[in-house]
Write a protein that holds these residues in place. Structure first.
Motif, mmCIF file in Angstrom:
data_model
loop_
_atom_site.group_PDB
_atom_site.id
_atom_site.type_symbol
_atom_site.label_atom_id
_atom_site.label_comp_id
_atom_site.label_asym_id
_atom_site.label_seq_id
_atom_site.Cartn_x
_atom_site.Cartn_y
_atom_site.Cartn_z
ATOM 1 N N VAL A 228 36.551 39.661 52.207
ATOM 2 C CA VAL A 228 37.903 39.221 51.841
ATOM 3 C C VAL A 228 38.413 40.007 50.642
ATOM 4 C CG1 VAL A 228 39.213 37.289 50.860
ATOM 5 C CG2 VAL A 228 37.766 36.919 52.856
ATOM 6 N N GLY A 229 37.525 40.293 49.678
ATOM 7 C CA GLY A 229 37.928 41.096 48.520
ATOM 8 C C GLY A 229 38.420 42.470 48.937
ATOM 9 N N ALA A 230 37.701 43.102 49.870
ATOM 10 C CA ALA A 230 38.116 44.421 50.370
ATOM 11 C C ALA A 230 39.419 44.311 51.158
ATOM 12 C CB ALA A 230 37.010 44.999 51.253
ATOM 13 N N GLN A 231 39.552 43.224 51.917
ATOM 14 C CA GLN A 231 40.762 42.997 52.717
ATOM 15 C C GLN A 231 41.994 42.884 51.808
ATOM 16 O OE1 GLN A 231 40.417 39.407 55.020
ATOM 17 N NE2 GLN A 231 42.179 39.870 56.316
ATOM 18 N N ILE A 232 41.856 42.149 50.715
ATOM 19 C CA ILE A 232 42.979 41.981 49.777
ATOM 20 C C ILE A 232 43.306 43.312 49.107
ATOM 21 C CG2 ILE A 232 43.711 40.878 47.623
ATOM 22 C CD1 ILE A 232 42.043 38.430 48.502
ATOM 23 N N ALA A 233 42.269 44.096 48.748
ATOM 24 C CA ALA A 233 42.507 45.406 48.127
ATOM 25 C C ALA A 233 43.314 46.303 49.060
ATOM 26 C CB ALA A 233 41.175 46.057 47.770
ATOM 27 N N ALA A 234 42.972 46.272 50.357
ATOM 28 C CA ALA A 234 43.708 47.090 51.334
ATOM 29 C C ALA A 234 45.157 46.626 51.442
ATOM 30 C CB ALA A 234 43.017 47.012 52.698
ATOM 31 N N LYS A 235 45.353 45.321 51.427
ATOM 32 C CA LYS A 235 46.703 44.765 51.519
ATOM 33 C C LYS A 235 47.527 45.153 50.291
ATOM 34 C CE LYS A 235 49.109 40.310 51.561
ATOM 35 N NZ LYS A 235 48.920 38.833 51.522
ATOM 36 N N TRP A 236 46.924 45.039 49.104
ATOM 37 C CA TRP A 236 47.627 45.386 47.864
ATOM 38 C C TRP A 236 47.961 46.870 47.812
ATOM 39 C CZ3 TRP A 236 45.039 42.381 43.215
ATOM 40 C CH2 TRP A 236 45.245 41.005 43.406
ATOM 41 N N LEU A 237 47.031 47.676 48.302
ATOM 42 C CA LEU A 237 47.261 49.115 48.295
ATOM 43 C C LEU A 237 48.482 49.459 49.152
ATOM 44 C CD1 LEU A 237 46.256 51.927 47.440
ATOM 45 C CD2 LEU A 237 44.851 51.950 49.505
ATOM 46 N N ALA A 238 48.602 48.803 50.298
ATOM 47 C CA ALA A 238 49.743 49.060 51.177
ATOM 48 C C ALA A 238 51.046 48.546 50.576
ATOM 49 C CB ALA A 238 49.497 48.403 52.542
ATOM 50 N N ALA A 239 50.970 47.414 49.882
ATOM 51 C CA ALA A 239 52.190 46.787 49.359
ATOM 52 C C ALA A 239 52.610 47.345 48.002
ATOM 53 C CB ALA A 239 51.983 45.275 49.251
ATOM 54 N N ARG A 240 51.639 47.628 47.130
ATOM 55 C CA ARG A 240 51.957 47.991 45.752
ATOM 56 C C ARG A 240 51.894 49.490 45.490
ATOM 57 N NH1 ARG A 240 48.957 43.214 42.191
ATOM 58 N NH2 ARG A 240 49.430 41.483 43.608
ATOM 59 N N GLY A 241 51.223 50.202 46.374
ATOM 60 C CA GLY A 241 51.130 51.646 46.210
ATOM 61 C C GLY A 241 49.901 52.066 45.410
ATOM 62 N N ARG A 242 49.563 53.331 45.533
ATOM 63 C CA ARG A 242 48.347 53.867 44.891
ATOM 64 C C ARG A 242 48.435 53.805 43.375
ATOM 65 N NH1 ARG A 242 45.039 57.010 48.063
ATOM 66 N NH2 ARG A 242 44.475 58.310 46.288
ATOM 67 N N ASP A 243 49.626 54.062 42.826
ATOM 68 C CA ASP A 243 49.750 54.114 41.366
ATOM 69 C C ASP A 243 49.370 52.794 40.713
ATOM 70 O OD1 ASP A 243 50.568 56.697 41.555
ATOM 71 O OD2 ASP A 243 52.705 56.284 41.303
ATOM 72 N N ALA A 244 49.758 51.683 41.348
ATOM 73 C CA ALA A 244 49.480 50.368 40.771
ATOM 74 C C ALA A 244 47.982 50.102 40.693
ATOM 75 C CB ALA A 244 50.164 49.280 41.590
ATOM 76 N N LEU A 245 47.246 50.517 41.724
ATOM 77 C CA LEU A 245 45.805 50.251 41.735
ATOM 78 C C LEU A 245 45.009 51.272 40.930
ATOM 79 C CD1 LEU A 245 44.970 48.900 45.307
ATOM 80 C CD2 LEU A 245 45.733 47.707 43.268
ATOM 81 N N VAL A 246 45.488 52.510 40.880
ATOM 82 C CA VAL A 246 44.728 53.519 40.142
ATOM 83 C C VAL A 246 44.690 53.186 38.653
ATOM 84 C CG1 VAL A 246 46.606 55.133 39.582
ATOM 85 C CG2 VAL A 246 44.297 56.017 40.025
ATOM 86 N N GLU A 247 45.695 52.445 38.172
ATOM 87 C CA GLU A 247 45.711 52.036 36.768
ATOM 88 C C GLU A 247 44.571 51.082 36.432
ATOM 89 O OE1 GLU A 247 49.503 50.370 36.001
ATOM 90 O OE2 GLU A 247 50.576 52.281 36.085
ATOM 91 N N LEU A 248 44.005 50.440 37.466
ATOM 92 C CA LEU A 248 42.919 49.492 37.236
ATOM 93 C C LEU A 248 41.570 50.181 37.030
ATOM 94 C CD1 LEU A 248 43.765 46.876 40.024
ATOM 95 C CD2 LEU A 248 44.467 46.819 37.630
ATOM 96 N N LEU A 249 41.444 51.424 37.498
ATOM 97 C CA LEU A 249 40.138 52.089 37.516
ATOM 98 C C LEU A 249 39.470 52.208 36.148
ATOM 99 C CD1 LEU A 249 40.779 54.895 40.169
ATOM 100 C CD2 LEU A 249 39.458 52.795 40.442
ATOM 101 N N PRO A 250 40.233 52.522 35.071
ATOM 102 C CA PRO A 250 39.550 52.641 33.768
ATOM 103 C C PRO A 250 38.894 51.344 33.316
ATOM 104 C CG PRO A 250 41.712 53.684 33.685
ATOM 105 C CD PRO A 250 41.648 52.937 34.974
ATOM 106 N N GLY A 251 39.325 50.209 33.860
ATOM 107 C CA GLY A 251 38.761 48.933 33.438
ATOM 108 C C GLY A 251 37.539 48.501 34.223
ATOM 109 N N HIS A 252 37.137 49.263 35.254
ATOM 110 C CA HIS A 252 35.994 48.892 36.091
ATOM 111 C C HIS A 252 34.765 48.619 35.223
ATOM 112 C CE1 HIS A 252 32.464 49.688 38.688
ATOM 113 N NE2 HIS A 252 33.199 49.077 39.610
ATOM 114 N N PRO A 253 34.018 47.533 35.456
ATOM 115 C CA PRO A 253 34.088 46.589 36.591
ATOM 116 C C PRO A 253 34.976 45.367 36.333
ATOM 117 C CG PRO A 253 32.128 46.137 35.337
ATOM 118 C CD PRO A 253 32.814 47.295 34.647
#
Length: 297
Positions: A228-253
């Motif tokens: 489900v976590g992966a499913q939501i990530a895919a949905k957000w990527l389609a809706a919000r775009g790559r830029d919105a999610l790439v900003e999260l990467l420096p904060g991993h995990p």
């Protein structure tokens, strides 16, 4: 001797003429005000007043509507003044904007300034940002009046710094259900005080409802939750775009608080199961989310 007196008198006349010109220019220059919002104080005080809790995860704040209301209130108080902008001070892990902070930053006439957020979700460095902006704007005569929505005693130095350059600082507070939510030394230092009441905040703060599936009995597996976590990530990527999610990467995990909350709420809806208090399943949810995001970058 008479020539010296005449020359001296002429210099005085020229000086007076220059002063009169300067005063005339100042009179033609409109006053300017700015609004400074300590978001930590706002969320805690408004949340307790309207929703009965200081926990940001337990209520929603219509920041856009509230900022418009603050601008309108300032417009009535500073009737002959123009707005410079609204400064919104908040905390974020590694100073990376959350989705909510990003949407606030995109509003017209709003500047978001971020301090840090420690492991206990306490803001660090916000007071110094407020002081720096207040002092700088007052020193450069960019503002004549500052409306400060906050309550921390550490803001006293910011008030004194701005006043030292001739700006007037007006403290805005939020009605407290009981007692007081602003430090007395801060109240003593400002030029005026106003309190915004329950009716002012009611349209912009709403308590989140508890889902009907809160007590569901069928516990999903870690793999179910991870998917489900992966499913939501895919949905957000389609809706919000790559830029919105790439900003999260420096904060991993780690995920910003508001993003983590949105992930939790959406996952519970899909699973029809409450993940509150289930640390292992919430970790699986985040792992699935990160797995999908990292495969895309």
């Amino acid at each position: 001797m008479n020539d010296d007196l005449a020359a001296f008198s002429a210099r005085i006349d020229r000086t007076n003429e220059l002063l009169q010109r300067m005063l005339a220019e100042v009179a033609k220059t409109p006053s300017t005000h700015a609004i400074f919002v300590d978001a930590g104080y706002l969320y805690a005080a408004a949340g307790r007043l309207v929703a009965g809790t200081e926990d940001r995860r337990a209520f929603d704040l219509d920041a856009e509507g509230l900022i418009e209301a603050l601008i309108d209130r300032a417009r009535t108080i500073f009737a002959d003044s123009r707005l410079l902008r609204v400064y919104w001070y908040d905390g974020a892990r590694r100073r990376i904007h959350t989705a909510e902070q990003q949407s606030i930053a995109e509003l017209p006439d709003v500047k978001v300034r971020l301090g840090n957020l420690n492991a206990n979700n306490q803001q660090k460095g916000v007071d110094s940002l407020i002081r720096s902006d207040l002092e700088s704007l007052a020193r450069h005569r960019a503002i004549s009046d500052a409306a400060l929505l906050g309550g921390d005693e550490d803001l006293v130095s910011a008030v004194e710094a701005a006043q030292g350059y001739g700006a007037r600082v007006h403290l805005w507070g939020i009605e407290a259900p009981e007692g007081r939510n602003q430090a007395e030394p801060l109240l003593w230092e400002v030029d005026s005080q106003r309190t915004l009441d329950l009716d002012f905040f009611k349209p912009y703060v709403s308590r989140r409802t508890i889902p009907a599936y809160e007590a569901a009995a069928s516990r999903p597996t870690r793999e179910d939750v991870r998917f489900v976590g992966a499913q939501i990530a895919a949905k957000w990527l389609a809706a919000r775009g790559r830029d919105a999610l790439v900003e999260l990467l420096p904060g991993h995990p780690y995920l910003p608080g508001s993003v983590d909350q949105d992930l939790l709420v959406e996952a519970e809806g899909l699973l029809q199961y409450s993940l509150r208090g289930q640390a292992d399943l919430r970790r699986a949810l985040r792992d699935g989310f990160w797995d999908h995001v990292q495969t895309q970058y």
